[in-house]
Enzyme design. Sequence first.
Site, mmCIF file in Angstrom:
data_model
loop_
_atom_site.group_PDB
_atom_site.id
_atom_site.type_symbol
_atom_site.label_atom_id
_atom_site.label_comp_id
_atom_site.label_asym_id
_atom_site.label_seq_id
_atom_site.Cartn_x
_atom_site.Cartn_y
_atom_site.Cartn_z
ATOM 1 N N GLU A 183 0.788 -0.862 -0.179
ATOM 2 C CA GLU A 183 -0.080 -0.240 -0.136
ATOM 3 C C GLU A 183 0.477 1.711 -0.660
ATOM 4 O O GLU A 183 1.819 1.418 0.357
ATOM 5 C CB GLU A 183 -0.694 -0.161 0.770
ATOM 6 C CG GLU A 183 -1.741 -1.050 1.528
ATOM 7 C CD GLU A 183 -2.291 -0.776 3.022
ATOM 8 O OE1 GLU A 183 -3.095 -1.876 2.992
ATOM 9 O OE2 GLU A 183 -2.836 0.137 3.783
ATOM 10 N N CYS A 189 2.970 8.194 1.370
ATOM 11 C CA CYS A 189 3.590 7.238 2.514
ATOM 12 C C CYS A 189 3.619 6.156 1.517
ATOM 13 O O CYS A 189 2.941 5.388 0.900
ATOM 14 C CB CYS A 189 2.441 7.266 3.361
ATOM 15 S SG CYS A 189 3.182 6.187 5.070
ATOM 16 N N CYS A 229 5.458 -7.242 7.546
ATOM 17 C CA CYS A 229 7.050 -7.160 9.155
ATOM 18 C C CYS A 229 6.861 -7.597 9.959
ATOM 19 O O CYS A 229 6.116 -8.540 10.245
ATOM 20 C CB CYS A 229 5.735 -5.228 9.802
ATOM 21 S SG CYS A 229 7.842 -4.448 10.249
ATOM 22 N N CYS A 249 4.897 -5.215 16.369
ATOM 23 C CA CYS A 249 4.045 -4.200 17.628
ATOM 24 C C CYS A 249 2.517 -4.115 17.334
ATOM 25 O O CYS A 249 1.643 -4.496 16.604
ATOM 26 C CB CYS A 249 4.077 -2.591 16.417
ATOM 27 S SG CYS A 249 6.372 -2.410 16.602
ATOM 28 N N CYS A 251 -0.090 -2.635 15.756
ATOM 29 C CA CYS A 251 -0.358 -2.254 14.559
ATOM 30 C C CYS A 251 -0.358 -3.530 13.419
ATOM 31 O O CYS A 251 -0.333 -4.389 13.514
ATOM 32 C CB CYS A 251 1.646 -1.955 13.488
ATOM 33 S SG CYS A 251 1.771 -1.493 11.572
ATOM 34 N N GLY A 290 6.246 -2.177 6.785
ATOM 35 C CA GLY A 290 7.365 -2.881 6.920
ATOM 36 C C GLY A 290 8.569 -1.778 7.826
ATOM 37 O O GLY A 290 7.499 -0.611 7.545
ATOM 38 N N GLU A 291 9.241 -2.264 7.437
ATOM 39 C CA GLU A 291 10.637 -1.628 8.578
ATOM 40 C C GLU A 291 11.728 -0.795 7.582
ATOM 41 O O GLU A 291 12.184 -2.410 7.300
ATOM 42 C CB GLU A 291 10.953 -2.801 9.744
ATOM 43 C CG GLU A 291 12.226 -2.408 10.518
ATOM 44 C CD GLU A 291 12.263 -0.581 11.162
ATOM 45 O OE1 GLU A 291 10.915 0.220 11.544
ATOM 46 O OE2 GLU A 291 12.980 0.027 10.794
ATOM 47 N N SER A 349 11.468 6.310 8.415
ATOM 48 C CA SER A 349 10.247 5.732 9.972
ATOM 49 C C SER A 349 10.943 4.432 10.277
ATOM 50 O O SER A 349 10.894 3.621 9.839
ATOM 51 C CB SER A 349 9.282 6.141 10.040
ATOM 52 O OG SER A 349 8.257 5.559 11.272
ATOM 53 N N CYS A 353 -1.099 2.439 7.816
ATOM 54 C CA CYS A 353 -0.644 1.509 6.664
ATOM 55 C C CYS A 353 -1.008 0.134 6.998
ATOM 56 O O CYS A 353 -1.009 -0.275 8.083
ATOM 57 C CB CYS A 353 0.727 2.066 6.435
ATOM 58 S SG CYS A 353 1.134 3.434 4.767
HETATM 59 N N1 SAH Z 1 8.169 -0.098 10.386
HETATM 60 C C1 SAH Z 1 8.513 1.528 10.482
HETATM 61 C C2 SAH Z 1 8.003 2.239 9.756
HETATM 62 C C3 SAH Z 1 6.614 2.301 8.907
HETATM 63 S S1 SAH Z 1 5.445 2.155 10.699
HETATM 64 C C4 SAH Z 1 8.022 2.232 12.300
HETATM 65 O O1 SAH Z 1 7.852 1.115 12.533
HETATM 66 O O2 SAH Z 1 8.552 3.425 12.567
HETATM 67 C C5 SAH Z 1 4.995 3.987 10.133
HETATM 68 C C6 SAH Z 1 4.374 4.560 11.594
HETATM 69 O O3 SAH Z 1 3.254 4.106 11.752
HETATM 70 C C7 SAH Z 1 5.371 4.461 12.810
HETATM 71 O O4 SAH Z 1 5.215 4.964 13.462
HETATM 72 C C8 SAH Z 1 3.929 3.319 13.441
HETATM 73 O O5 SAH Z 1 4.059 2.982 14.448
HETATM 74 C C9 SAH Z 1 2.154 3.913 13.033
HETATM 75 N N2 SAH Z 1 1.236 3.044 13.411
HETATM 76 C C10 SAH Z 1 1.247 1.379 12.707
HETATM 77 N N3 SAH Z 1 0.653 1.472 13.582
HETATM 78 C C11 SAH Z 1 -0.678 2.473 13.808
HETATM 79 C C12 SAH Z 1 -1.709 2.580 14.370
HETATM 80 N N4 SAH Z 1 -2.484 1.709 14.687
HETATM 81 N N5 SAH Z 1 -2.735 3.683 14.312
HETATM 82 C C13 SAH Z 1 -1.449 4.895 14.478
HETATM 83 N N6 SAH Z 1 -0.638 4.847 13.826
HETATM 84 C C14 SAH Z 1 0.205 2.958 13.428
HETATM 85 FE FE1 SF4 Z 2 6.225 -2.222 14.084
HETATM 86 FE FE2 SF4 Z 2 6.671 -0.461 12.360
HETATM 87 FE FE3 SF4 Z 2 6.325 -3.202 11.996
HETATM 88 FE FE4 SF4 Z 2 4.121 -2.154 11.965
HETATM 89 S S1 SF4 Z 2 5.738 -1.971 10.151
HETATM 90 S S2 SF4 Z 2 4.566 -3.737 13.325
HETATM 91 S S3 SF4 Z 2 4.634 -0.372 13.466
HETATM 92 S S4 SF4 Z 2 7.950 -1.908 12.640
#
Ligand code: SAH
Ligand code: SF4
Length: 354
Positions: A94, A107, A114, A118, A121, A162-163, A194, A332
Amino acid sequence: MTELLSLAPDAAQAALADWLAGHAEPGYRVTQIVPRLWQRPAGSWEEATDLPAALRSQLAEALPLGRLTLVTTQLSRDGTEKFLWKLADGEAIESVLIPEGKRRTLCISSQVGCALGCVFCATGRMGFRRNLRASEIAGQVRELILRDAGAVPTNIVFMGMGEPLLNWDAVDTALTILNHPDGFGIGARHITVSTVGILPSLAQLAKRPEQFRLALSLHAPTAQLRHELMPIEKKYALPDVVQALSQFRRRVTLEYVLIGGKNDSLAQADQLAKLARPLGALVNLLPLHPGGAPDLTPSDRPRMIAFERRLKSHGVEAVLRRSRGLDISAACGQLRVELEARRKVRAEEHARVE
Ligand code: SAH
Ligand code: SF4
């Protein structure tokens, strides 16, 4: 087969020059062809009608231009637009386009799924499928330009699926393509990576001379709570990540998703301020979108405002972000998960009927 779109512009130019020399084509063709990669992207070599037809078909054969296929788009009431792309192997990713005044921020995703899980997410819940190639990362921008008649997004954030720092080689090249004058020419200060803080690649990013911006996904002011929300804390612990940030020569942003009753108390705002202040960091406060663990709820509005105020009272710069594209599940990972869930429901309905 060489994939020109996965090479940095200089390397693509060199590969192309070699290929042209091998095909007895004049050298000046390079300067005709390279701009069609990113600056004025061609949807296919067939469309590059300034080139002779024979050369076009040879290029299509030897150096095809890989595309992402648009599966669906959703437009939010607030103007946010979400794209679901299908990749050559059938995987889906996406991107989200967020218009804000004169800005158009895209974005983008760096991996399919990923691995980091977390808890809040949607992408994390999907698990890891594979890394994206540089052509698939930069391709999200390329497709948008093709679609929007040449309009290049003003800002890029690696906040999709993704990270990015677990796919460093491809992200490294994609950053060059985004920023290079022969690529998309987007200023480094307008490109934000990020990350949760993958230390070895963070050091690599810090070594790049361009002023790319860094956002660290913090989400908790203490290692203990961070561990509960983000399993990566086990591998790269908060004190080490903060130490690495303090050595980053540029100002960083700390991302903090506010989760009701979890990380949104005023005492936690005090702890966060203690951490952010010495770094001179900007704190981005984000409302929680649905899609993560079902027992998590967003903080209510007064609490978010109080949290922001408390940070500011400590001299920390903080911004409470509006939720963008909530009606289209624009956090995302959500669109793909949503489509898969719908498909699953449909399959189950079928199963019941049969
Ligand atoms: N993996 C990287 C980049 C992708 S996530 C990272 O974690 O930074 C991008 C952003 O979206 C991160 O700051 C993440 O914490 C946020 N995010 C993920 N799930 C979310 C949710 N349910 N509500 C709001 N922000 C969210
Ligand atoms: Fe965590 Fe970013 Fe991966 Fe979502 S995309 S699981 S926020 S590291």
